[in-house]
Design an enzyme around this catalytic site. Structure first.
Site, PDB file in Angstrom:
ATOM      1  N   GLY A  74      60.647 -65.447   2.253  1.00 34.29           N
ATOM      2  CA  GLY A  74      62.053 -65.831   2.150  1.00 34.29           C
ATOM      3  C   GLY A  74      62.742 -65.792   3.511  1.00 34.29           C
ATOM      4  O   GLY A  74      63.575 -66.649   3.826  1.00 34.29           O
ATOM      5  N   CYS A 350      65.219 -52.959   3.220  1.00 31.50           N
ATOM      6  CA  CYS A 350      65.209 -53.039   4.681  1.00 31.50           C
ATOM      7  C   CYS A 350      66.239 -52.113   5.316  1.00 31.50           C
ATOM      8  O   CYS A 350      65.955 -51.450   6.300  1.00 31.50           O
ATOM      9  CB  CYS A 350      65.412 -54.467   5.156  1.00 31.50           C
ATOM     10  SG  CYS A 350      66.432 -55.408   4.071  1.00 31.50           S
TER      11      CYS A 350
END
Ligand code: PLP
Length: 409
Positions: A74, A350
């Protein structure tokens, strides 16, 4: 360690590989290892398998197969969409307009920052409302401040005024945006429209024509597919240049030998999502609603971040639950759950890794005393009601324990 020993409630970070997807991929990881560019029999089988996957992915979003570009993830799809169009529209005397928002995933957020720094774009970012939605009205205001007038031909045929990039659904708080509404703004003002649909693709109905998007990013590992394979939907005629040069694979936009097994797995995951979506959504909503109501009812000083249930149930990703607990550190909570064999996260995987405070929670105005106590539990078709109940009990025990240990009252 076997992941199967765990309750897995981190499906927004990644999903388990579906066994049917694995079966579809296996031939291309074992006996048929041909390069799809070859001219012999096995290579033509690999090529056909790629074409089939392209059609399966396109069918899920109402696109044409030749509008699907396979990438490695992505993140790469977001980078290709944004860099590729910004560079294609580059001119020395005028920067390309860009409108985005303050709660995008870093794959979009940081890419736009880099493009701005390099002098490619003039960037405006809009803020979400308190539920975490990026509204068409807010986007229109930002676009209007850049170009002032609507296009006479609101057909959206000429899209050289700039680019809008707004995510389809937010990874931290599950808010599903009115993408069709933003698509109309893009068409009216002659802007290209990109949406990062990594979280919603395969989980909610998406149609590229209904939404009026020119580009859409998705990633296989969020819907039971393998890691390391993504796609960019690219509307025919969109002005874009490659960001990687080489042998000219993927219509010259993404050179590099195709990841045949990954592409086949992504195609199969798309096929399965199309068949299962409505039944899965009904089932997962049941789990989600029970989990949310038990946590809010049984643990005091807790809020659900993002769209509220039950009123906004359809505007929240089906399996997405995100909470903020007063006076608790989310990272301690995640450790406490891990000790009890439950996989969860504080928010985005993340930002958790970088141990940075959440930009998203700040932007939607989560109160300071709840701000550090975020917990994201994201469910899938593989979860059960028993797992929901065990998890609620575990969260309750952890929050109580942490408040006793660190609370000031
Ligand atoms: N965009 C969003 C909204 C995401 O949630 C993620 C991953 O969590 C990405 C982009 C990046 O996708 P990938 O992991 O395939 O690079």
């Amino acid at each position: 360690m076997e992941m199967t020993d765990y309750i897995y409630f981190d499906n927004a970070a990644t999903t388990a590989l579906d066994p049917l997807v694995k079966d579809a991929m296996t031939p291309f990881m074992t006996f048929n290892y041909a390069n799809a560019s070859g001219t012999y029999h096995d290579a033509s089988l690999a090529r056909s398998a790629i074409n089939k996957a392209r059609a399966q992915a396109a069918a899920l979003i109402g696109a044409e197969p030749d509008e699907i570009i396979f990438t490695s993830c992505g993140t790469e799809s977001d980078n290709l969409a944004l860099y590729g169009t910004a560079m294609a529209h580059f001119s020395r005397d005028k920067r390309f307009n860009a409108v985005s928002d303050t709660i995008e995933h870093p794959a979009v957020y940081n890419t736009l920052d880099a493009l701005k720094k390099a002098g490619f774009i003039k960037l405006a970012r809009v803020s979400p409302d308190k539920d975490g939605f990026i509204t068409p009205g807010a986007v229109e205001e930002a676009v209007h401040s850049q170009v002032k007038t609507k296009r006479d031909d609101a057909s959206g045929q000429t899209k050289d005024n700039g680019i809008i990039s707004v995510m389809s659904a937010n990874n931290e708080i599950g808010a599903i945006n009115d993408i069709a509404g933003i698509g109309s703004v893009a068409a009216e003002y002659g802007y290209l429209f990109h949406t990062d649909a990594v979280q919603s693709f395969g989980h909610v109905l998406l149609d590229v024509d209904v939404m009026g998007v020119d580009m859409l990013s998705a990633s296989a590992h969020k819907l039971g597919g393998p890691k390391g394979i993504g796609l960019l939907y690219l509307r025919r005629g969109t002005k874009i240049v490659p960001t990687m040069y080489g042998g000219g694979q993927e219509h010259g936009l993404r050179s590099g030998t195709e990841n045949v097994a990954g592409i086949v797995g992504f195609g199969e995951a798309c096929r399965l999502a199309g068949i299962r979506m409505s039944a899965d959504t009904r089932y997962i909503h049941e789990l989600r609603d029970r989990l949310v109501s038990r946590i809010l009812n049984e643990i005091p000083d807790t809020i659900l971040t993002g769209p509220q249930l039950p009123d906004m149930g359809d505007k929240r990703l089906p399996g997405h639950c995100s909470f903020a607990f007063k006076g608790v550190q989310g990272s301690s909570l995640v450790i406490g759950l891990d000790i009890r064999n439950i996989c969860a996260s504080t928010g985005a995987a993340c930002s958790a890794a970088a141990n940075r405070p959440s930009r998203v929670l700040k932007e939607i105005g989560v109160a300071a005393d709840h701000f550090n106590g975020s917990l994201r539990l994201t469910l899938s078709r593989n979860n059960t009601i028993e797992e929901v109940d065990r998890t609620v009990d575990a969260v309750k025990a952890c929050v109580t324990q942490l408040r006793e240990m660190f609370g000031d009252d």
